[in-house]
Enzyme design. Structure first.
Site, PDB file in Angstrom:
ATOM      1  N   HIS A  25     -29.967  34.574 -64.906  1.00  0.00           N
ATOM      2  CA  HIS A  25     -30.853  34.009 -66.409  1.00  0.00           C
ATOM      3  C   HIS A  25     -30.937  35.959 -66.882  1.00  0.00           C
ATOM      4  CE1 HIS A  25     -31.846  31.763 -69.931  1.00  0.00           C
ATOM      5  NE2 HIS A  25     -33.117  32.973 -69.935  1.00  0.00           N
ATOM      6  N   GLU A  26     -32.112  35.976 -66.098  1.00  0.00           N
ATOM      7  CA  GLU A  26     -32.830  37.427 -67.204  1.00  0.00           C
ATOM      8  C   GLU A  26     -31.746  38.310 -67.090  1.00  0.00           C
ATOM      9  OE1 GLU A  26     -35.273  37.795 -68.441  1.00  0.00           O
ATOM     10  OE2 GLU A  26     -35.950  35.802 -68.229  1.00  0.00           O
ATOM     11  N   HIS A  29     -29.475  38.397 -69.534  1.00  0.00           N
ATOM     12  CA  HIS A  29     -29.757  39.156 -70.699  1.00  0.00           C
ATOM     13  C   HIS A  29     -29.468  40.494 -70.889  1.00  0.00           C
ATOM     14  CE1 HIS A  29     -31.179  35.557 -72.231  1.00  0.00           C
ATOM     15  NE2 HIS A  29     -32.407  35.228 -71.548  1.00  0.00           N
TER      16      HIS A  29
END
Length: 238
Positions: A25-26, A29
Site C-alpha cells: 500500500h505504502e 503511494h
C-alpha cells in the site's frame, strides 16, 4: 505454551498477510508520486518493498499486535485487523498537476490493496488443484492465508477510503473540493487519526449499541469479500 503453539499458524498467516498489505500500500503511494513527477519518496529511501522501511511503532506493531493476541486469546482466530504504516513522504507541489496528482497518489494505495485481494482470490484455484498432491493440512493453511490476505487488503483499502484527512479518502475529497473549502478541510489532518481512534475504539465503549467496526465487517467488508470471490471465479458467499 500449548496455546501459543496452537495459535502459531494463524498468527504467522495474519502477520504475513497484514505486512504485505501495508507494505505494498505504502510503496504504491511512492511509485505513483514518482510517476507523476515527485521524487521525494525515492530520495528518502521509501521506494522499497522492505517492510521495515514503512514501520510505525504504534500503528504497525503495537496496535495490530494487541488486536492479534486479543482475538487469538478470546476467539482462537483472527477476524479483524487495524493499523497503519509510516506515511510515504509526498510533496504535492512537485507533482506535475498538484491537485489531480494528489488524488491519484492517494488512490494508488487502496487500488493496490484491491488488486492484491483479487490476486489472492485467484490463488484459490491452484491450491484446490493441488488437493491430493499435498497434505490436506498444507492446502487448508494455504486457503486460510488466502482468506486472511483478502480480508487484510479489503479492510486496509476500504478503511483508507474514509473521507477523513490524512486517510487517502480525505485527500481524494480534498482534490475534489474547490480551493476555498479544500484548505480548511485539510486542516483536519492533524486531528484525523485521533478522530478515527475515538470513533472506532473509544466511542463504542461509551455509547451502547454503537459498533462501527462490527457494522462495517458485516455489511461492507463481507460484501466486498463476496465480490472478490465472485470476480475470481470462486462463487459468492451470499
Amino acid at each position: 505454551m500449548t496455546d501459543l503453539l496452537g495459535w502459531w499458524p494463524e498468527l504467522a498467516a495474519a502477520v504475513l498477510a497484514s505486512v504485505l498489505a501495508i507494505t505494498l500500500h505504502e510503496a504504491a503511494h511512492g511509485y505513483a508520486a514518482l510517476a507523476l513527477g515527485d521524487p521525494t519518496a525515492k530520495l528518502a529511501g521509501r521506494l522499497s518493498l522492505n517492510p521495515i522501511r514503512h514501520v510505525d511503532p504504534v500503528g504497525t506493531v503495537l496496535l495490530p499486535g494487541i488486536l492479534l493476541l486479543g482475538q487469538l486469546a478470546t476467539l482462537g482466530r483472527v477476524e479483524f485487523m487495524f493499523g497503519w504504516a509510516k506515511p510515504v513522504p509526498v510533496n504535492i507541489w512537485a507533482l506535475r498537476h498538484p491537485r489531480q496528482g494528489m488524488m491519484l497518489v492517494a488512490a494508488a494505495g487502496p487500488l493496490m490493496n484491491f488488486g492484491l485481494a483479487l490476486i489472492a482470490g485467484l490463488l484459490v484455484h491452484p491450491l484446490v488443484a493441488l488437493e491430493g498432491s499435498l497434505p490436506r493440512e498444507a492446502i487448508l493453511a494455504g486457503l486460510r492465508f488466502v482468506q486472511l490476505s483478502i480480508l487484510a487488503n479489503l479492510v486496509l483499502g476500504l478503511f483508507n477510503l474514509l473521507p477523513i484527512p490524512p486517510l487517502d479518502g480525505g485527500r481524494i475529497v480534498t482534490g475534489l473540493l474547490p480551493q476555498a473549502l479544500a484548505v480548511p478541510y485539510m486542516r483536519l489532518e492533524r486531528w484525523g487519526i485521533l478522530i478515527v481512534l475515538f470513533g472506532v475504539f473509544l466511542l463504542p465503549r461509551l455509547a451502547e449499541g454503537y459498533d462501527p467496526v462490527g457494522w462495517a465487517l458485516r455489511h461492507v467488508v463481507a460484501g466486498a469479500f463476496d465480490l472478490v470471490l465472485l470476480l475470481t471465479g470462486n462463487g459468492g458467499g451470499g
